[in-house]
Each structure stands twice: as structure tokens, then as C-alpha cells.
Design a protein around this motif. Structure first.
Motif, PDB file in Angstrom:
ATOM      1  N   ASN A 111      -7.156  -4.182   7.481  1.00 59.00           N
ATOM      2  CA  ASN A 111      -6.948  -5.195   6.446  1.00 59.00           C
ATOM      3  C   ASN A 111      -6.401  -4.611   5.156  1.00 59.00           C
ATOM      4  O   ASN A 111      -6.269  -5.330   4.151  1.00 59.00           O
ATOM      5  CB  ASN A 111      -8.280  -5.910   6.152  1.00 59.00           C
ATOM      6  CG  ASN A 111      -8.757  -6.712   7.354  1.00 59.00           C
ATOM      7  OD1 ASN A 111      -7.959  -7.364   8.026  1.00 59.00           O
ATOM      8  ND2 ASN A 111     -10.047  -6.644   7.636  1.00 59.00           N
ATOM      9  N   GLY A 112      -6.127  -3.309   5.188  1.00 63.49           N
ATOM     10  CA  GLY A 112      -5.573  -2.669   3.993  1.00 63.49           C
ATOM     11  C   GLY A 112      -6.615  -2.252   2.982  1.00 63.49           C
ATOM     12  O   GLY A 112      -6.268  -1.849   1.858  1.00 63.49           O
ATOM     13  N   ASN A 113      -7.877  -2.307   3.386  1.00 61.73           N
ATOM     14  CA  ASN A 113      -8.932  -1.864   2.464  1.00 61.73           C
ATOM     15  C   ASN A 113      -9.041  -0.344   2.470  1.00 61.73           C
ATOM     16  O   ASN A 113      -8.885   0.297   3.517  1.00 61.73           O
ATOM     17  CB  ASN A 113     -10.287  -2.457   2.887  1.00 61.73           C
ATOM     18  CG  ASN A 113     -10.287  -3.973   2.821  1.00 61.73           C
ATOM     19  OD1 ASN A 113      -9.930  -4.548   1.794  1.00 61.73           O
ATOM     20  ND2 ASN A 113     -10.651  -4.610   3.914  1.00 61.73           N
ATOM     21  N   LYS A 114      -9.339   0.218   1.310  1.00 63.44           N
ATOM     22  CA  LYS A 114      -9.563   1.659   1.205  1.00 63.44           C
ATOM     23  C   LYS A 114     -10.858   2.015   1.943  1.00 63.44           C
ATOM     24  O   LYS A 114     -11.886   1.364   1.751  1.00 63.44           O
ATOM     25  CB  LYS A 114      -9.691   2.060  -0.266  1.00 63.44           C
ATOM     26  CG  LYS A 114      -8.412   1.847  -1.051  1.00 63.44           C
ATOM     27  CD  LYS A 114      -8.650   2.017  -2.555  1.00 63.44           C
ATOM     28  CE  LYS A 114      -7.347   1.797  -3.316  1.00 63.44           C
ATOM     29  NZ  LYS A 114      -7.552   1.834  -4.784  1.00 63.44           N
ATOM     30  N   LYS A 115     -10.788   3.033   2.770  1.00 61.76           N
ATOM     31  CA  LYS A 115     -11.969   3.507   3.503  1.00 61.76           C
ATOM     32  C   LYS A 115     -12.664   4.613   2.696  1.00 61.76           C
ATOM     33  O   LYS A 115     -12.121   5.133   1.718  1.00 61.76           O
ATOM     34  CB  LYS A 115     -11.534   4.030   4.875  1.00 61.76           C
ATOM     35  CG  LYS A 115     -10.925   2.925   5.759  1.00 61.76           C
ATOM     36  CD  LYS A 115     -10.201   3.482   6.963  1.00 61.76           C
ATOM     37  CE  LYS A 115     -11.096   4.328   7.844  1.00 61.76           C
ATOM     38  NZ  LYS A 115     -10.315   4.888   8.979  1.00 61.76           N
ATOM     39  N   ARG A 149      -2.264   2.258   7.639  1.00 62.72           N
ATOM     40  CA  ARG A 149      -3.556   1.669   8.022  1.00 62.72           C
ATOM     41  C   ARG A 149      -3.934   2.109   9.437  1.00 62.72           C
ATOM     42  O   ARG A 149      -3.066   2.496  10.226  1.00 62.72           O
ATOM     43  CB  ARG A 149      -3.445   0.129   7.985  1.00 62.72           C
ATOM     44  CG  ARG A 149      -2.979  -0.425   6.646  1.00 62.72           C
ATOM     45  CD  ARG A 149      -2.424  -1.838   6.794  1.00 62.72           C
ATOM     46  NE  ARG A 149      -1.264  -1.879   7.690  1.00 62.72           N
ATOM     47  CZ  ARG A 149      -0.447  -2.923   7.838  1.00 62.72           C
ATOM     48  NH1 ARG A 149      -0.678  -4.043   7.143  1.00 62.72           N
ATOM     49  NH2 ARG A 149       0.570  -2.858   8.672  1.00 62.72           N
ATOM     50  N   PHE A 209      -6.761   3.746   5.343  1.00 62.73           N
ATOM     51  CA  PHE A 209      -6.913   2.314   5.082  1.00 62.73           C
ATOM     52  C   PHE A 209      -7.276   1.612   6.389  1.00 62.73           C
ATOM     53  O   PHE A 209      -6.748   1.963   7.447  1.00 62.73           O
ATOM     54  CB  PHE A 209      -5.611   1.719   4.520  1.00 62.73           C
ATOM     55  CG  PHE A 209      -5.250   2.268   3.167  1.00 62.73           C
ATOM     56  CD1 PHE A 209      -5.644   1.614   2.004  1.00 62.73           C
ATOM     57  CD2 PHE A 209      -4.528   3.442   3.052  1.00 62.73           C
ATOM     58  CE1 PHE A 209      -5.331   2.123   0.762  1.00 62.73           C
ATOM     59  CE2 PHE A 209      -4.208   3.965   1.803  1.00 62.73           C
ATOM     60  CZ  PHE A 209      -4.613   3.307   0.661  1.00 62.73           C
ATOM     61  N   ASP A 210      -8.142   0.628   6.320  1.00 61.44           N
ATOM     62  CA  ASP A 210      -8.463  -0.119   7.540  1.00 61.44           C
ATOM     63  C   ASP A 210      -7.350  -1.137   7.826  1.00 61.44           C
ATOM     64  O   ASP A 210      -6.371  -1.246   7.077  1.00 61.44           O
ATOM     65  CB  ASP A 210      -9.858  -0.752   7.458  1.00 61.44           C
ATOM     66  CG  ASP A 210      -9.961  -1.898   6.454  1.00 61.44           C
ATOM     67  OD1 ASP A 210      -8.920  -2.488   6.066  1.00 61.44           O
ATOM     68  OD2 ASP A 210     -11.103  -2.215   6.058  1.00 61.44           O
ATOM     69  N   ILE A 221       0.838  -1.203   0.000  1.00 63.31           N
ATOM     70  CA  ILE A 221       0.000   0.000   0.000  1.00 63.31           C
ATOM     71  C   ILE A 221       0.875   1.256   0.000  1.00 63.31           C
ATOM     72  O   ILE A 221       0.656   2.188  -0.783  1.00 63.31           O
ATOM     73  CB  ILE A 221      -0.930   0.029   1.230  1.00 63.31           C
ATOM     74  CG1 ILE A 221      -1.865  -1.173   1.226  1.00 63.31           C
ATOM     75  CG2 ILE A 221      -1.723   1.333   1.278  1.00 63.31           C
ATOM     76  CD1 ILE A 221      -2.619  -1.375   2.544  1.00 63.31           C
ATOM     77  N   TYR A 275     -10.528   7.503   2.133  1.00 61.48           N
ATOM     78  CA  TYR A 275      -9.564   7.386   1.021  1.00 61.48           C
ATOM     79  C   TYR A 275     -10.185   7.901  -0.272  1.00 61.48           C
ATOM     80  O   TYR A 275      -9.593   8.716  -1.000  1.00 61.48           O
ATOM     81  CB  TYR A 275      -9.119   5.929   0.845  1.00 61.48           C
ATOM     82  CG  TYR A 275      -8.303   5.727  -0.416  1.00 61.48           C
ATOM     83  CD1 TYR A 275      -6.911   5.827  -0.401  1.00 61.48           C
ATOM     84  CD2 TYR A 275      -8.928   5.485  -1.646  1.00 61.48           C
ATOM     85  CE1 TYR A 275      -6.170   5.684  -1.562  1.00 61.48           C
ATOM     86  CE2 TYR A 275      -8.195   5.349  -2.812  1.00 61.48           C
ATOM     87  CZ  TYR A 275      -6.820   5.450  -2.768  1.00 61.48           C
ATOM     88  OH  TYR A 275      -6.086   5.330  -3.925  1.00 61.48           O
ATOM     89  N   THR A 276     -11.385   7.410  -0.582  1.00 61.37           N
ATOM     90  CA  THR A 276     -12.043   7.785  -1.831  1.00 61.37           C
ATOM     91  C   THR A 276     -12.301   9.284  -1.869  1.00 61.37           C
ATOM     92  O   THR A 276     -12.131   9.945  -2.903  1.00 61.37           O
ATOM     93  CB  THR A 276     -13.369   7.007  -1.954  1.00 61.37           C
ATOM     94  OG1 THR A 276     -13.079   5.617  -1.791  1.00 61.37           O
ATOM     95  CG2 THR A 276     -14.025   7.245  -3.298  1.00 61.37           C
ATOM     96  N   GLU A 316       0.683   4.043  -3.052  1.00 57.57           N
ATOM     97  CA  GLU A 316      -0.143   5.245  -2.871  1.00 57.57           C
ATOM     98  C   GLU A 316       0.620   6.543  -2.610  1.00 57.57           C
ATOM     99  O   GLU A 316       0.078   7.616  -2.866  1.00 57.57           O
ATOM    100  CB  GLU A 316      -1.121   5.032  -1.705  1.00 57.57           C
ATOM    101  CG  GLU A 316      -2.125   3.915  -1.937  1.00 57.57           C
ATOM    102  CD  GLU A 316      -3.184   4.263  -2.982  1.00 57.57           C
ATOM    103  OE1 GLU A 316      -3.368   5.463  -3.285  1.00 57.57           O
ATOM    104  OE2 GLU A 316      -3.826   3.321  -3.483  1.00 57.57           O
TER     105      GLU A 316
END
Ligand code: G3I
Length: 303
Positions: free
Chosen positions: A286-290, A268, A283-284, A32, A293-294, A36
Motif C-alpha cells: 500500500n506504499g506505507n513505510k515499513k 514496494r 514499503f508495503d 514514492i 524503512y525507518t 525517496e
């Protein structure tokens, strides 16, 4: 653009993160971070206790790990931080007066010299102003060496690396109506008028319930910029992770040409100094975009 760094670069800005050397073996983290961000600040590894654990004996092992990871991956590096009341090694905590002043000068020469020509900007002095309504300096062993310690630090850093931008960095100087903000503003204005070498102000921008984002943030950025310094948002995190507030911060920076870039203080939520429960980053765990982020990416892309 589809990443934060590339989106910021469209307007000549950077988007950075704090990096911890101890996490460079975590591939989820480095994937990540590498994708990014295009600016890196060592979260702890270039601080006084890390780089000069014993007086006159410098240790750049972990600082260089972060630096090398960044540069090998095409990123620039902000240096953090040279003179601070916190994270002083024990030997420095026990000094005072002229010997502490000399130790500060020697420390700056040692660290800035090691990274000479390699650092985009140094946080030369960190967190030297008091919270609350005084607008004055924080008491510390460095402050007790004399009020000119800050300008001595800046002059020393300039001589040691004329290529690096030199920043004053602090928290709770985001709200234009706060006395602490005005105190730092007056110092920067004084430095510019007297030719003390300062190039930038770092707004740490740790937003939480006690120091929330305020819509006068843009006025703060504009006002510092009008003094003839760059503004860098250096340690951004927002407790609760509001997507709207993240967008406001980005749009306020984009509105001021001398707002050079934004750094978030970790990758994260699980990497945050606030703990994952604060949900303060992009990022949470788990590395997911929150959603935040968007919201930041959209703002950087112009809407
Ligand atoms: O590395 C040691 C580990 O060996 C030990 O077992 C452990 C036990 O406490 O401590 C570890 O060190 C900690 C270090 O973070 C690395 O995780 C320190 O105790 C801890 O104090 C240190 O906290 C850092 C804090 O600065 C210290 O002031 C945070 O990571 C770092 O995010 C934070 O960053 C600051 C900026 O430099 C300045 N602005 C505010 C910002 C947030 O506090």
C-alpha cells in the motif's frame, strides 16, 4: 533528512531503486520513487534482450522511458547490464565462438554509445562467477568464447563511454568467506594490476535464508575498496525485511568511504521480483513505510 536520497546525500552517497517502465503510469509508485530515491536502475529495460531484440537492431524505447523519467526528476542512472548469460535474445543464445564475441562487442558499443555521457555507472558484466566452492567462472556461452571475455567487455565499454564508471556486478559475493567472493576479488585485483579498466564492484546483496547477511559484509566492502575500486550495493533486498539487517547493511556501507551508494531492488513489496510474500523491500504494497524503512533512514541520518 526526511527521505532516503537526501539522507544518503549527507555523506555524499546516493540511495536508489530499480524502476520498471511498465509501472511509470502508477502514481502511487512514482510518488514514492520520486520522493525517496536519487539513483535509478532500469529493472529489465536496458538488458540485452530489451535493447537488441534482433542482431544489429537496437530498441531503446523502454530504456529511454526509465532514463527520461529519472533525469526529468533529477536522478542519476545506473546502467544494467551489458554482458550476461541471462536475458539474452534468442539470436544471441544461438551464437558461439568468435561471432558471439563480436556480437557482445557490438552490443556494448550500441548500448553504451546510445547513452554516452549519461550513465553514472554501467554493470558491464553481470553474474559471471559460479556459485559453490570452486571460486571460478560460471559456464556460459560467453565464457566459452574465452576467459578474456570479461576484460574485453570492460575495455570496449571504456572506449565507448570514458565518463561512465564500469562495474562488475554479482550476487553471493557479499560473504567474505565464500569462494565466489574470493574469485571475484582475485579477478578485480588482477584487472587493477594489469590496467584493465574497472572502477567499481556491485554487490547485489539479495539476502535470504540460503545466503544470509553476515557480519563480515563490512570486510567484503573494505577489501574490494582497498583494491582501488568503488563498491556499490546494487540490488539490495532482504527476505523477511528485517529492520536490524537493513540497518547493518547501511552502517557497513557508511563505514567505508568508497562505498558510494545503495540501491534497493524495487519500491514496494508488491514490486519485488521475489513477490510480496517475501516482504523484502522498504514499503508495503500500500506504499506505507515499513520498520525497515525507518531503520534505514535512521542509519543514514547517523544513528
Ligand atoms: O514482460 C514480460 C511479459 O510481457 C510476459 O507476459 C511475462 C510472462 O512471464 O514476462 C514478462 O517478463 C518478465 C520480466 O521480468 C518483467 O516482469 C520475465 O519473464 C522475467 O524473467 C523478468 O524477471 C526479471 C529477472 O531479473 C530476469 O532475470 C526480474 O523482473 C528482475 O527483477 C530480475 O533482476 C535480476 C537482475 O537483473 C540481476 N540480478 C538478479 C535480479 C533478480 O533476479
Amino acid at each position: 533528512a526526511s527521505t532516503l536520497g537526501a539522507a544518503a546525500a549527507q555523506s555524499g552517497r546516493y540511495f536508489g531503486t530499480a524502476i520498471a517502465a511498465g509501472k511509470l503510469g502508477d502514481s502511487a509508485y512514482t510518488t514514492i520513487a520520486n520522493r525517496e530515491f536519487n539513483m535509478v536502475t532500469a529493472e529489465n529495460e536496458m538488458k540485452i534482450d530489451a535493447t537488441e531484440p534482433n542482431r544489429g537492431q537496437f530498441n531503446f524505447t523502454n530504456g529511454d522511458r526509465v532514463y527520461n523519467w529519472a533525469v526529468q526528476n533529477g536522478k542519476r542512472v545506473r546502467g544494467h547490464t551489458l554482458a550476461w548469460h541471462n536475458q539474452q535474445p534468442g539470436w544471441m543464445q544461438s551464437l558461439s565462438g568468435s561471432s558471439l564475441r563480436q556480437a557482445m562487442i557490438d552490443h556494448i558499443n550500441g548500448v553504451v554509445g546510445h547513452y554516452k555521457g549519461k550513465i553514472y555507472a554501467w554493470d558491464v558484466v553481470n553474474e559471471a562467477f559460479a556459485d559453490g566452492n570452486s571460486g571460478g567462472r560460471r559456464d556460459s556461452n560467453l565464457q566459452r568464447t574465452g576467459n578474456d571475455w570479461i576484460e574485453v567487455a570492460f575495455r570496449t565499454a571504456r572506449a565507448a563511454d570514458p565518463a561512465a564508471k564500469l562495474c562488475y556486478n554479482d550476487y553471493n559475493i557479499d560473504n567474505w568467506s565464500w569462494a565466489k567472493t574470493q574469485g571475484v576479488y582475485n579477478m578485480v585485483r588482477d584487472f587493477k594490476s594489469r590496467g584493465v579498466p574497472i572502477d567499481c564492484v556491485g554487490l547485489q546483496s539479495h539476502f535470504n535464508g540460503n545466503s544470509p547477511y553476515n557480519s563480515n559484509y563490512r570486510t567484503t566492502i573494505q577489501s574490494f575498496a582497498a583494491l582501488g575500486v568503488d563498491v556499490q550495493i546494487t540490488e539490495l533486498d532482504i527476505q523477511g525485511g528485517s529492520a536490524t539487517t537493513y540497518a547493518n547493511v547501511v552502517n557497513d556501507c557508511l563505514a567505508v568511504s568508497r562505498c558510494a551508494g545503495i540501491t534497493v531492488w524495487g519500491v514496494r513489496d508488491t514490486d519485488s521480483w521475489l513477490g510480496s510474500g517475501a516482504s523484502a523491500l522498504l514499503f508495503d504494497g500500500n506504499g506505507n513505510k515499513k520498520a525497515a524503512y525507518t531503520s534505514v533512514l535512521n542509519a543514514l541520518n547517523g544513528g
